[in-house]
Design an enzyme around this catalytic site. Structure first.
Site, PDB file in Angstrom:
ATOM      1  N   CYS A 131      45.313  29.519  36.460  1.00  0.00           N
ATOM      2  CA  CYS A 131      44.241  29.271  37.271  1.00  0.00           C
ATOM      3  C   CYS A 131      43.677  30.461  38.057  1.00  0.00           C
ATOM      4  O   CYS A 131      44.241  31.645  38.015  1.00  0.00           O
ATOM      5  CB  CYS A 131      44.652  28.095  38.701  1.00  0.00           C
ATOM      6  SG  CYS A 131      44.763  26.734  37.833  1.00  0.00           S
ATOM      7  N   ASP A 132      43.030  30.541  39.179  1.00  0.00           N
ATOM      8  CA  ASP A 132      42.144  31.116  39.964  1.00  0.00           C
ATOM      9  C   ASP A 132      42.677  32.752  40.153  1.00  0.00           C
ATOM     10  O   ASP A 132      41.976  33.761  39.623  1.00  0.00           O
ATOM     11  CB  ASP A 132      41.436  30.887  41.136  1.00  0.00           C
ATOM     12  CG  ASP A 132      40.791  29.608  40.960  1.00  0.00           C
ATOM     13  OD1 ASP A 132      41.247  28.834  40.268  1.00  0.00           O
ATOM     14  OD2 ASP A 132      39.721  29.342  41.557  1.00  0.00           O
ATOM     15  N   CYS A 203      40.209  23.400  35.887  1.00  0.00           N
ATOM     16  CA  CYS A 203      39.077  22.469  36.313  1.00  0.00           C
ATOM     17  C   CYS A 203      37.780  22.586  35.244  1.00  0.00           C
ATOM     18  O   CYS A 203      37.501  23.736  35.188  1.00  0.00           O
ATOM     19  CB  CYS A 203      38.640  22.518  37.675  1.00  0.00           C
ATOM     20  SG  CYS A 203      40.034  22.068  38.927  1.00  0.00           S
ATOM     21  N   GLU A 454      37.875  30.623  50.471  1.00  0.00           N
ATOM     22  CA  GLU A 454      37.005  30.059  49.486  1.00  0.00           C
ATOM     23  C   GLU A 454      35.931  29.002  50.499  1.00  0.00           C
ATOM     24  O   GLU A 454      36.647  28.256  51.187  1.00  0.00           O
ATOM     25  CB  GLU A 454      37.086  29.375  48.330  1.00  0.00           C
ATOM     26  CG  GLU A 454      37.626  30.273  47.339  1.00  0.00           C
ATOM     27  CD  GLU A 454      37.811  29.791  46.047  1.00  0.00           C
ATOM     28  OE1 GLU A 454      37.724  30.776  45.017  1.00  0.00           O
ATOM     29  OE2 GLU A 454      38.107  28.594  45.670  1.00  0.00           O
ATOM     30  N   SER A 480      34.151  29.115  46.077  1.00  0.00           N
ATOM     31  CA  SER A 480      34.693  28.384  44.804  1.00  0.00           C
ATOM     32  C   SER A 480      33.733  28.678  43.436  1.00  0.00           C
ATOM     33  O   SER A 480      32.528  28.806  43.652  1.00  0.00           O
ATOM     34  CB  SER A 480      35.165  27.201  44.955  1.00  0.00           C
ATOM     35  OG  SER A 480      35.053  26.448  43.517  1.00  0.00           O
TER      36      SER A 480
END
Length: 569
Positions: A131-132, A203, A454, A480
């Protein structure tokens, strides 16, 4: 490669520091406590950094990938050692104090991998991420260590389904605003909530996690396919095994990350970023990675490359396609082939395959023209991100152009000023924002947040309230990858550093001209000077702990929000 006991092997490896010679008998004794044989001790040591955990959908399946990586390392003659890193879910951390830790966690991840790799004298590395902030943190560690390395990510989640409608987590965020505005019922919100996220993976849209997975492939530090192979496909596990094998090949060829992460590689990555319409967070992370490599990448680099690179894809939130659709249309390789044929990327750049970009793309094919448009027929002639400058953002601000409606590319709005995300959300969901407003959220930058939260909740609330084509939003925080609309972030300098955004007052006119790459506060300089002399920042609660240290050390968003680097020789 010659094998033998630690005393007799002839090849010099970094791991010799912990296993070779009489004086390393205690070290070998500890290695034997792991159940290792003489042959396993004699082989190259390969660190496997795995960010698996049980709370992040993009990470919950990574143990299976780690098993495949280790099998690949062993098959190629190495001895793998798996260790963990932290990894947080931005979606779960959204819109509460936990989001302050998201960007900051990138530095902890890079530091912790450095500690493990150096302390145990690994010869090579495989990084398993999802993830991010975890992927860029590992990429930073990869560049810092400069050991033969490959990164492999967990892959995108498939979109959810509700009848004929495809969904992702952004639909749930926006549905909250829909409920508040009366557009949907509580029962419909529950149906969306239960349908949007069908299983493991990052996602489903071109949000930050998938953007960074695609960027890793474009940089050449991940194997082809890394950006788009779905998390649930067996092909993803096969990719992980190949990554383990490839780490050993890189070790034999002495091909290290800094030989790959050249300015040509960064230029390629930014071009792919623009063609795909990736998350604005990629700007922060590529700047931070370039800082680790000493590469000359600045906000101006993004500005220049955006101007000459067509936007070829409109993937959620910029359009109706998902990352799985990009995979089926040919993936990142097909996008890069379009850019290569148009002379927009450098084909001679090196990659972890041991081949050049041009050689990797020989068999790349675009399937159809719906998901990946030809370079000669793009969605827009300029890239998916834009860097804006003006008296409100002297050092720059960033907007995801591909996710902005055509009618919002030029706006002039009345400032509605908020000194926190929470206060802005209360106003949006409380129906106190009107068409023509420009929502200004400040003191949410790297220092001011601290942590540069975010702003997905306010932008999603704007969309859910039916205002995404009626209001703009400007912040020194960030967004985001799922944000859509006229949302300008990364305003630098930030309010906490004395930036002009701290001087905005309710009712001021704010002009945003994305095609012209300008953002302006329509207040004359004498008035701004008066405000600067008389205004004081709002009282802020001391975050304490790690965030206190982070706020003291972090630099501006325009430089990637990196911690103050040690003095270079």
């Amino acid at each position: 490669m010659t094998r033998g006991t630690p005393e007799t092997e002839r090849i010099e490896m970094k791991s010799d520091l912990v296993k070779k010679g009489v004086e390393r008998a205690p070290h070998r004794s500890l290695l034997r406590a792991l159940g290792l044989t003489d042959d396993e001790i004699s082989r190259p040591f390969v660190g496997v950094a795995n960010s698996w955990n049980e709370i992040v959908p993009g990470h919950v399946h990574l143990n299976a990938m780690a098993a495949a990586v280790k099998a690949g390392v062993r098959a190629a003659g190495g001895t793998p050692f798996e260790f963990s890193t932290i990894g947080m879910c931005d979606g779960i951390a959204m819109n509460h104090p936990g989001m302050r830790y998201s960007l900051a966690s990138r530095e902890l991840i890079a530091d912790s991998v450095e500690v493990m790799a150096e302390a145990h004298a690994f010869d090579a590395m495989v990084f398993i991420s999802g993830c991010d902030k975890i992927t860029p943190g590992m990429m930073m560690a990869m560049a810092r260590l400069d050991l033969p390395s490959v990164i492999v990510t967990g892959g995108p989640m498939l979109p959810g389904r509700l009848g004929e409608r495809a969904l992702d987590v952004i639909d749930v965020f926006e549905a909250v605003g829909g409920l508040r505005s009366g557009a949907i019922t509580a029962g419909e919100l529950k149906e969306i909530e239960e349908s949007a996220c069908p299983g493991c993976g990052s996602c489903a849209g071109m949000f930050t996690a998938n953007s960074m997975a695609c960027i890793a492939e474009a940089l050449g530090i991940a194997l082809p396919g890394n950006g788009t192979i779905p998390a649930v496909h067996s092909e993803r596990v096969m990719l992980a095994r190949r990554a383990g094998e490839q780490a050993m090949k890189l070790l034999e060829g002495a091909l290290t990350p800094r030989k790959i992460l050249t300015e040509k590689a960064f230029a390629n990555a930014v071009a792919v970023d623009m063609a795909l319409g990736c998350s604005t967070n990629t700007v922060l992370h590529l700047l931070a990675l370039a800082n680790e490599c000493g590469a000359g990448v600045t906000l101006r680099t993004f500005d220049e490359i955006s101007g000459r690179t067509p936007n070829l894809c409109r993937i959620r939130p910029g359009g109706g396609h998902y990352v799985v659709d990009l995979y089926e249309a040919g993936g990142v390789a097909a996008v890069m082939k379009e850019l290569l044929d148009a002379g927009l990327i450098e084909g001679r750049a090196a990659t972890v395959t041991g081949r050049s970009v041009r050689e990797n793309l020989r068999s790349a094919r675009r399937v159809g023209e719906e998901v990946i448009r030809p370079a000669g027929n793009p969605y827009s002639a300029a890239g998916g991100l834009s860097v804006l400058y003006g008296n409100l953002a002297p050092d720059g601000a960033v907007v995801k152009t591909s996710a902005v409606a055509a009618g919002m590319l030029k706006t002039r709005g009345r400032a509605r000023v908020f000194d926190s995300e929470e206060s802005a959300c209360g106003a949006i969901l409380g129906g106190r924002i009107e068409p023509g407003d420009c929502i200004v959220i400040r003191y949410e930058g790297p220092k001011g947040g601290p942590g540069m939260r975010e702003m997905l909740t306010p932008t999603s609330a704007v969309a859910g309230m039916g205002l995404s084509e009626k209001v703009s939003l400007v912040t020194d925080g960030r967004f985001s990858g799922g944000t859509r609309g006229a949302a300008v972030g990364h305003v630098s300098p930030e309010a906490a550093a004395g930036g002009p955004i701290a001087l905005v007052r309710d009712g001021d006119a704010v002009t945003i001209d994305i095609p012209a790459k300008k953002i302006a506060l329509e207040v004359d300089e004498s008035e701004l000077k008066r405000r600067a002399e008389s205004s004081e920042p709002p009282p802020r609660k001391d975050a304490g702990g790690f965030l206190r240290r982070y706020a003291a050390l972090v630099g501006p968003a325009s430089g990637g929000a990196v911690l103050a680097p040690p003095a270079r020789e």
